[in-house]
Design a protein around this motif. Structure first.
Motif: not given
Length: 239
Positions: A146-153
């Protein structure tokens, strides 16, 4: 040549791979700490722990085992290897001897992980196909990271490594924290493992505990310096 400074062995958990430790590895290497992040087979508690123990036992000198998530259950068993001098749990399960992941989780309110698992099957020699699980792609970002950038997840979600479902029911054959010092990082906003499960296991093990408020299950990705700091503390204490 053997050294008195431990080598750090980083054990990833389910739904991830060794690359999830990249930020932590870079931080440890910048401090001159020897580190290895082996692949975790994710096929079962006993066999995975035996694999990690074999990796540790082939390293010259002392070893600090670090386990994320399901990897925590593995280092609990593998940590009985003679040259393991410390255990570090990162948003992890800390099992007792004779206890399974399902039993430990079952004492606390369930996290959203269970209701967002997708089942697959894989072939097994001389038997029916076995079941493995991943996190549903659409749920992965908020359940796991939840605290990782969307493009990474978005990338992580499609590159998951599945966990054999049987791993939830296997019991730990040992609890290395009974005889070796331990440290634990609790991810305060973990949606994959209830933070209460992490706190309970860490307290029972007598671990030195750090809690990071607002950290997701993917704390090694989102907060690599904090994770590396705790590992460095364990290395200093066991050198």
């Amino acid at each position: 040549m053997t050294t008195s400074t431990p080598t750090v062995v980083l054990v990833h958990g389910a739904f991830a791979d060794a690359a999830s430790w990249s930020g932590v590895i870079a931080e440890l290497q910048s401090h001159g700490i020897a580190v290895i992040a082996p692949p975790n087979p994710l096929r079962g508690l006993a066999s995975d722990a035996a694999y990690i123990a074999s990796v540790a036992s082939q390293i010259d000198g002392p070893v600090v085992l670090v386990g994320h998530s399901y990897g925590g259950a593995l280092i609990t068993v593998a940590g009985t290897a003679d040259n393991v001098v410390g255990l570090v749990y990162v948003a992890a399960y800390v099992l007792d001897e004779g206890e399974s992941l399902g039993e430990l989780q079952g004492r606390f309110p369930l996290s959203p992980l269970g209701s967002n698992l997708k089942q697959w099957t894989y072939p097994v020699a001389d038997g029916d196909p076995a079941v493995e699980v991943t996190i549903a792609e659409e749920a992965f970002p908020w359940v796991f990271a939840g605290d990782v950038p969307a493009e990474v997840t978005k990338v992580f979600a499609v590159a998951q490594r599945p966990l054999a479902a049987a791993a939830f029911e296997e019991t730990a054959s040992a609890a290395a924290w009974r005889t070796k010092p331990s440290w634990a990082l609790v991810a305060g906003a973990d949606e994959a493992i209830n933070p209460e499960v992490e706190r309970f296991g860490a307290k029972r093990a007598g671990a030195t505990v750090v809690e990071i408020e607002g950290a997701s299950h993917a704390v090694a990705v989102s907060r690599p310096m904090d994770v590396a700091d705790l590992i460095r503390e364990a290395v200093r204490a066991t050198s």
